[in-house]
Design a protein around this motif. Structure first.
Motif, PDB file in Angstrom:
ATOM      1  N   CYS A  59       0.761  -1.124  -0.061  1.00  0.00           N
ATOM      2  CA  CYS A  59      -0.077   0.024   0.121  1.00  0.00           C
ATOM      3  C   CYS A  59       0.830   1.215   0.002  1.00  0.00           C
ATOM      4  O   CYS A  59       0.900   2.187  -0.778  1.00  0.00           O
ATOM      5  N   GLU A  60       1.894   1.425   0.964  1.00  0.00           N
ATOM      6  CA  GLU A  60       2.524   2.313   0.947  1.00  0.00           C
ATOM      7  C   GLU A  60       3.703   2.788  -0.152  1.00  0.00           C
ATOM      8  O   GLU A  60       3.815   4.140  -0.492  1.00  0.00           O
ATOM      9  N   ILE A  61       3.889   1.792  -0.856  1.00  0.00           N
ATOM     10  CA  ILE A  61       4.614   2.329  -2.261  1.00  0.00           C
ATOM     11  C   ILE A  61       3.706   2.132  -3.410  1.00  0.00           C
ATOM     12  O   ILE A  61       4.183   2.509  -4.349  1.00  0.00           O
ATOM     13  N   GLY A  62       2.466   2.014  -3.346  1.00  0.00           N
ATOM     14  CA  GLY A  62       1.497   2.311  -4.392  1.00  0.00           C
ATOM     15  C   GLY A  62       1.363   1.153  -5.276  1.00  0.00           C
ATOM     16  O   GLY A  62       0.714   1.170  -6.364  1.00  0.00           O
ATOM     17  N   ASP A  63       1.837   0.106  -4.739  1.00  0.00           N
ATOM     18  CA  ASP A  63       1.579  -1.483  -5.755  1.00  0.00           C
ATOM     19  C   ASP A  63      -0.019  -1.733  -5.373  1.00  0.00           C
ATOM     20  O   ASP A  63      -0.235  -2.645  -6.169  1.00  0.00           O
TER      21      ASP A  63
END
Length: 87
Positions: A59-63
């Motif tokens: 989630c935090e890296i946008g995947d």
């Protein structure tokens, strides 16, 4: 194929082309800030949510996109009002 900008967070092709990507990137930054302010690791948060340990990392890296129910759960864990993540 162009090389990714190292200053950006890693994003999937779909995430990079989303109409509201800049707003979503700010949302993700605030998720990270809220977690770090409490001194929680991604693994700590995932355990509290009953999610696999890779959930928050993705989630935090946008995947992976955060859905509404996950958002509510994260805000509760972090003790932040929803508006904190949206302004």
């Amino acid at each position: 194929m162009s090389k990714p900008n190292p200053a950006e967070t890693r994003k999937s092709r779909k995430a990079r082309t989303a109409a509201h990507q800049e707003t979503y990137d700010i949302f993700l930054q605030r998720l990270i800030i809220a977690r770090e302010e409490l001194g929680l690791s991604q693994r700590d948060v995932c355990e509290r949510m009953g999610m696999p340990h890779s959930f928050l990392s993705k989630c935090e890296i946008g995947d992976r996109r955060v859905d509404v129910m996950e958002f509510l759960q994260l805000a509760q864990i972090y003790g932040k009002p929803l508006q904190f993540f949206l302004d």
